[in-house]
Scaffold this motif. Structure first.
Motif, mmCIF file in Angstrom:
data_model
loop_
_atom_site.group_PDB
_atom_site.id
_atom_site.type_symbol
_atom_site.label_atom_id
_atom_site.label_comp_id
_atom_site.label_asym_id
_atom_site.label_seq_id
_atom_site.Cartn_x
_atom_site.Cartn_y
_atom_site.Cartn_z
ATOM 1 N N ALA A 1 -9.283 6.061 -11.461
ATOM 2 C CA ALA A 1 -8.186 7.046 -11.362
ATOM 3 C C ALA A 1 -6.932 6.347 -10.845
ATOM 4 O O ALA A 1 -7.009 5.493 -9.964
ATOM 5 N N LEU A 2 -5.763 6.699 -11.427
ATOM 6 C CA LEU A 2 -4.509 6.035 -11.018
ATOM 7 C C LEU A 2 -4.075 6.495 -9.621
ATOM 8 O O LEU A 2 -4.299 7.640 -9.242
ATOM 9 N N ARG A 3 -3.415 5.584 -8.906
ATOM 10 C CA ARG A 3 -2.906 5.896 -7.553
ATOM 11 C C ARG A 3 -1.410 6.181 -7.697
ATOM 12 O O ARG A 3 -0.593 5.257 -7.756
ATOM 13 N N THR A 4 -1.052 7.454 -7.739
ATOM 14 C CA THR A 4 0.361 7.808 -7.976
ATOM 15 C C THR A 4 1.062 8.201 -6.674
ATOM 16 O O THR A 4 0.543 7.932 -5.598
ATOM 17 N N LEU A 5 2.251 8.832 -6.792
ATOM 18 C CA LEU A 5 3.116 8.987 -5.612
ATOM 19 C C LEU A 5 2.443 9.665 -4.411
ATOM 20 O O LEU A 5 2.516 9.161 -3.299
ATOM 21 N N THR A 6 1.789 10.813 -4.634
ATOM 22 C CA THR A 6 1.183 11.523 -3.492
ATOM 23 C C THR A 6 0.109 10.679 -2.829
ATOM 24 O O THR A 6 0.012 10.633 -1.600
ATOM 25 N N GLN A 7 -0.703 9.999 -3.646
ATOM 26 C CA GLN A 7 -1.791 9.179 -3.078
ATOM 27 C C GLN A 7 -1.249 8.015 -2.241
ATOM 28 O O GLN A 7 -1.922 7.538 -1.348
ATOM 29 N N ARG A 8 -0.021 7.588 -2.587
ATOM 30 C CA ARG A 8 0.573 6.504 -1.794
ATOM 31 C C ARG A 8 0.875 6.965 -0.366
ATOM 32 O O ARG A 8 0.932 6.158 0.543
ATOM 33 N N LEU A 9 1.152 8.254 -0.229
ATOM 34 C CA LEU A 9 1.580 8.762 1.083
ATOM 35 C C LEU A 9 0.441 9.383 1.876
ATOM 36 O O LEU A 9 0.430 9.345 3.097
ATOM 37 N N LYS A 10 -0.514 9.978 1.141
ATOM 38 C CA LYS A 10 -1.499 10.845 1.783
ATOM 39 C C LYS A 10 -2.627 10.089 2.467
ATOM 40 O O LYS A 10 -3.004 9.009 2.044
ATOM 41 N N GLY A 11 -3.182 10.701 3.538
ATOM 42 C CA GLY A 11 -4.480 10.293 4.074
ATOM 43 C C GLY A 11 -4.479 9.004 4.869
ATOM 44 O O GLY A 11 -3.442 8.406 5.166
ATOM 45 N N LYS A 12 -5.701 8.581 5.191
ATOM 46 C CA LYS A 12 -5.900 7.459 6.106
ATOM 47 C C LYS A 12 -5.327 6.150 5.546
ATOM 48 O O LYS A 12 -4.784 5.335 6.276
ATOM 49 N N GLU A 13 -5.472 5.950 4.234
ATOM 50 C CA GLU A 13 -4.997 4.688 3.633
ATOM 51 C C GLU A 13 -3.555 4.804 3.148
ATOM 52 O O GLU A 13 -3.028 3.889 2.545
ATOM 53 N N ARG B 1 0.747 5.725 3.214
ATOM 54 C CA ARG B 1 1.865 5.033 3.846
ATOM 55 C C ARG B 1 1.994 5.394 5.326
ATOM 56 O O ARG B 1 2.211 4.545 6.175
ATOM 57 N N PHE B 2 1.877 6.680 5.663
ATOM 58 C CA PHE B 2 2.145 7.105 7.046
ATOM 59 C C PHE B 2 1.100 6.579 8.014
ATOM 60 O O PHE B 2 1.420 5.908 8.988
ATOM 61 N N ARG B 3 -0.172 6.870 7.740
ATOM 62 C CA ARG B 3 -1.202 6.489 8.713
ATOM 63 C C ARG B 3 -1.511 4.996 8.686
ATOM 64 O O ARG B 3 -1.863 4.419 9.696
ATOM 65 N N SER B 4 -1.363 4.396 7.517
ATOM 66 C CA SER B 4 -1.786 3.003 7.405
ATOM 67 C C SER B 4 -0.666 2.001 7.667
ATOM 68 O O SER B 4 -0.929 0.891 8.097
ATOM 69 N N SER C 1 2.298 4.692 11.327
ATOM 70 C CA SER C 1 1.725 5.023 12.644
ATOM 71 C C SER C 1 0.995 3.827 13.215
ATOM 72 O O SER C 1 1.016 3.577 14.415
ATOM 73 N N GLY C 2 0.293 3.098 12.359
ATOM 74 C CA GLY C 2 -0.435 1.919 12.827
ATOM 75 C C GLY C 2 -0.282 0.822 11.798
ATOM 76 O O GLY C 2 -0.282 1.087 10.609
ATOM 77 N N LYS C 3 -0.129 -0.418 12.272
ATOM 78 C CA LYS C 3 0.046 -1.503 11.300
ATOM 79 C C LYS C 3 -0.550 -2.792 11.835
ATOM 80 O O LYS C 3 -0.863 -2.899 13.011
ATOM 81 N N ARG C 4 -0.693 -3.750 10.935
ATOM 82 C CA ARG C 4 -1.137 -5.082 11.365
ATOM 83 C C ARG C 4 0.036 -5.770 12.050
ATOM 84 O O ARG C 4 1.161 -5.644 11.602
#
Length: 823
Positions: free
Chosen positions: A144-156, A158-161, A164-167
């Motif tokens: 399944a393609l990873r489109t705009l919403t998937q880039r932002l949503k959830g643990k992986e 943009r926001f959480r990964s 909020s927290g980064k390497r």
């Protein structure tokens, strides 16, 4: 008349028409309708017409993100692979093109509508590829393609990964291992890590020589430096510099040297999962050999760390502000008291508790050599340099002076420490004899001297309120608490090495009469169970009386469980009696260092009933647990009662039941972890914006009041005495321990109270006369020479009255001043 609009998810709208069914509305139609809405209508809907209009929600043009947001990658094989967003945009452009061509060519309405729907599908999946009701767009490979919403949503996303927290840079990770000789404030860092992690240090007149030496050492010798940043912000990498001497001479104030991590630097140390504040604390670096981080054993509880392969993270603060914050707010000693219950979260653990138990028992005596070693290990001479052994009175003088463990341990306490606490192994007698306890289970510390009682987990352990450590911190502050913890653990290390702590199989081997007694207890329990089962089958309500609100079968299970639990307890007590109190395993359980009497009982006497969901094991084959038993067998043996002990070994059937019980424990742990993790996440998100404002109220980010006073009492649990704002018992103990004669002496030394007014006037006249006779010349100058403040002081000394009262100059002072001036 309004027509009803029906939405068919995700993007199809129908309008119901009278007597004609429903008609589909096209996006063009919806756009036209939305354009007709005026500003007032928008305001009623809560939309600001200056900033947004409803027709903007229908796309007429599609913004294309730049190439940097969807970069293409070249694989090893040389094939170029485009980003998922690019794939999706290609689909949109292709279908849009076909739609345009078909409309221009005048294709049938049905084909145009189909293409329109397909375009709508591509636009929808371009924004969100997880819309319910439509199949997700897929890659050629079926992914399944990873489109705009998937880039932002959830643990992986943009926001959480990534936000909020980064390497991060300037961090290290390694296995941890114990080192009881470093302070709780320190962490041992391998020299290899210290050469890679750097701290930017500004060169100034005071440190320029030191920095030059570091530059000369270079990146491969510790303590050296890896980079220099010049005044024009250009970096010099010292790995590739041929002549370091020349570079070192070039150093001048204003340069920045990125130097190696060195002893005494502050770093943040963290162990995941970070469940509470104490999961990340600041430690001072201590450079060591080896490849692991070294940690003091008493710091394990807050991190929940052990040394079976745990790894921990280390972060190096880069700015002066960050280092100051780490020093003042994050240092380990600032977190000894937990914000959860106001008691120490650090403290003695495991071996330390076993050894303090042995050390402070009545029997422990030490000769002069050992005593001096103990005092030296405990840093008593460092803490109080003028301390001498003559301050301790030997307990035994014949044949040689011997000092008790209680006396030696007392040298670590402050002089004003007063505690009364029961030990862990207190027998809970009907009438407590307190100081005269025959088991030495009542700890009394008076004015810094351990008078009676054996110290164990209750007075020295981690997570124990009203322990010695808590009292020291409450009375003398965190630094003194850290000093006590460091010194006492070092002293106890010597005790451990002297005594040794070990455990062999023979310790839990019960034989002879004790073993026969245990067998008899188990046989009696078996017989009792058989009686109950017989009564159940015969419906005999005299032997098996039905429990209220339970069926007969439930009552039977309840009674059998009670009988077996009682039998296990009795067997355990018999085994404990046989093993005695001197065995090291018993010392561990008695002092509260590790394990409990149940573990010992299972090893030596009987393992007991295996339970699943709090009941005896009753599932397996139809009407029986295993094929080894008869159908409808209810005996303890067939329902998971293990008669063997671990020392003697389990029978195959018992082993199988034991594995069933153990499996439940493992599954339960895994399930609980995930549930509590998600629950904590929700709680943190709900509470994260709450803050105590200057007016003492607790408010959220919208400034809405959540509580008028924090916790409704305004008390910070960290600074309480185990949730009490004031601990009266401790205050009373302090008062009782005061020496009355000493207090009287102090009171006598105090200056006498002010004299009554009449006497003051007489004294004043006498003083004036004296002054007139002795120093007539000075008197003329007095008022002019003194400032107003000095005059007020003189007035107050002479008369005992205030020159200023409630912010105003008093009448008495003005009269006095005039009088002096006239003289």
């Amino acid at each position: 008349k309004k027509k009803k609009i029906i939405i068919e998810k995700p993007t199809t709208f129908y309008e119901e028409e009278e007597n004609k069914g429903s008609r589909r509305i096209t996006p063009i139609e919806i756009l036209e309708r939305l354009k007709k809405m005026n500003d007032n209508d928008l305001r009623i809907l809560g939309i600001s017409p200056e900033n947004a209009r409803l027709e903007w929600v229908v796309f007429t043009v599609l913004p294309i993100p730049p190439v940097c947001a969807r970069p293409s990658i070249t694989l090893d094989s040389g094939i170029r692979s485009e980003d998922d967003l690019t794939h999706k945009l290609v689909d949109v452009i292709r279908i849009n093109q076909r739609l345009r061509e078909n409309i221009d060519a005048g294709a049938p309405h049905l084909i145009v509508e189909d293409l329109w729907e397909l375009l709508q599908y591509h636009i929808t999946t371009y924004f969100d590829n997880q819309v319910s009701g439509i199949p997700p767009a897929r890659h050629r490979s079926g992914r399944a393609l990873r489109t705009l919403t998937q880039r932002l949503k959830g643990k992986e996303g943009r926001f959480r990964s990534n936000l909020s927290g980064k390497r991060v840079d300037f961090s290290a990770r390694s296995v941890i291992s114990p080192n009881p000789y470093i302070s709780i404030n320190e962490v041992g860092v391998p020299i290899e890590i210290a050469k890679i992690l750097t701290i930017p240090t500004n060169v100034n007149d005071w440190n320029i020589e030191e920095m030059k030496q570091m530059v000369l050492n270079g990146p491969n010798r510790h303590p050296g430096a890896n980079y220099i940043i010049r005044n024009d912000r250009r970096r010099i990498d010292l790995r590739y510099v041929k002549n370091r001497k020349m570079i070192a001479e070039m150093l001048a104030p204003g340069f920045t040297v990125e130097r190696h991590l060195n002893n005494g630097d502050l770093v943040l140390f963290n162990r995941q999962p970070s469940l509470h504040r104490m999961s990340i604390m600041a430690h001072e670096v201590k450079i060591m050999d080896g490849r692991t981080f070294r940690l003091n054993l008493t710091v394990c509880p807050p991190y929940n760390a052990d040394f079976d392969g745990d790894e921990m993270n280390l972060h190096v603060p880069q700015s002066e502000e960050a280092r100051t914050e780490a020093e003042l707010l994050l240092k380990v000693q600032e977190h000894i008291l937990s914000p959860r219950f106001g008691g120490p979260i650090l403290g003695g653990i495991q071996d330390f508790i076993s050894s303090v138990f042995q050390f402070t028992s009545k029997e422990s005596l030490y000769n002069i050599k050992d005593t001096l070693n103990l005092l030296f290990m405990g840093g008593v001479f460092d803490m109080t340099p003028d301390f001498s052994l003559e301050e301790l009175t030997p307990v035994v003088t014949d044949p040689e002076p011997m000092y008790s463990g209680k006396q030696i341990f007392s040298t670590l306490f402050p002089d004003d420490l007063n505690i009364r606490v029961k030990s862990k192994f207190c027998k809970k007698c009907e009438v407590c004899t307190e100081e005269d306890c025959e088991y030495d289970a009542y700890v009394v510390i008076k004015n810094g001297k351990l008078i009676t009682g054996t110290i164990d987990e209750n007075s020295f352990g981690a997570m124990q309120s009203n322990s010695i450590l808590q009292r020291i911190i409450k009375d003398h502050g965190n630094a003194r608490g850290r000093q006590f913890l460091d010194n006492s653990t070092k002293m106890l290390l010597y005790v451990i090495r002297q005594n040794g702590m070990t455990m062999g199989l023979d310790e839990v081997y019960v034989y002879g009469k004790a073993y026969e007694k245990i067998r008899k207890i188990l046989e009696d329990a078996d017989d009792e169970s058989e009686k109950l089962i017989k009564a159940f089958h015969e419906n005999d309500t005299e032997v098996l009386k039905r429990a209220p609100g339970r069926s007969m079968r439930e009552t039977l299970e309840l009674r059998i469980r009670q009988v077996l639990a009682e039998a296990r307890k009795q067997a355990e007590e018999s085994a404990a009696e046989f093993i005695g109190d001197e065995a090291h395993s018993v010392i561990m359980t008695k002092s509260g260092a590790r394990g409990n009497i149940l573990n010992l009982g299972q090893m030596s006497a009987v393992v007991g009933q295996q339970a699943i969901r709090g009941e005896r094991i009753n599932r397996g084959y139809s009407s029986r647990t295993l094929p080894h038993f008869k159908i409808n067998d209810l005996s303890p043996k067939s329902r998971g009662f293990v008669e063997s002990s671990y020392r003697n070994g389990l029978k195959p059937v018992e082993f199988f039941f034991h594995a069933m019980g153990g499996r439940e424990g493992l599954v339960d742990t895994a399930v609980r972890t995930s549930t509590s993790g998600y629950m904590q996440r929700r709680l943190v998100n709900a509470l994260q914006d709450m803050v105590i404002e200057n007016d003492g109220t607790v408010r959220n980010s919208d400034k809405n009041i959540i509580q008028f006073s924090y916790g409704d009492d305004g008390i910070d649990p960290m600074h309480t005495d185990h949730s009490d704002a004031v601990n009266l018992d401790v205050l009373l103990l302090k008062a009782k321990s005061l020496d009355i004669d000493e207090v009287h002496e102090e009171v006598k030394k105090r200056p006498v109270k002010k004299v009554p007014k009449k006497e003051v006037k007489k004294e004043k006249k006498e003083k004036k006369e004296k002054i007139d006779i002795e120093e007539p010349a000075k008197d003329e100058e007095t008022v002019k020479d003194h400032s107003e403040e000095e005059l007020m002081k003189i007035f107050e000394e002479e008369t005992g009255k205030n020159a200023i009262w409630r912010g105003k100059v008093t009448k008495n002072f003005l009269e006095w001043k005039e009088e002096r001036e006239s003289k």
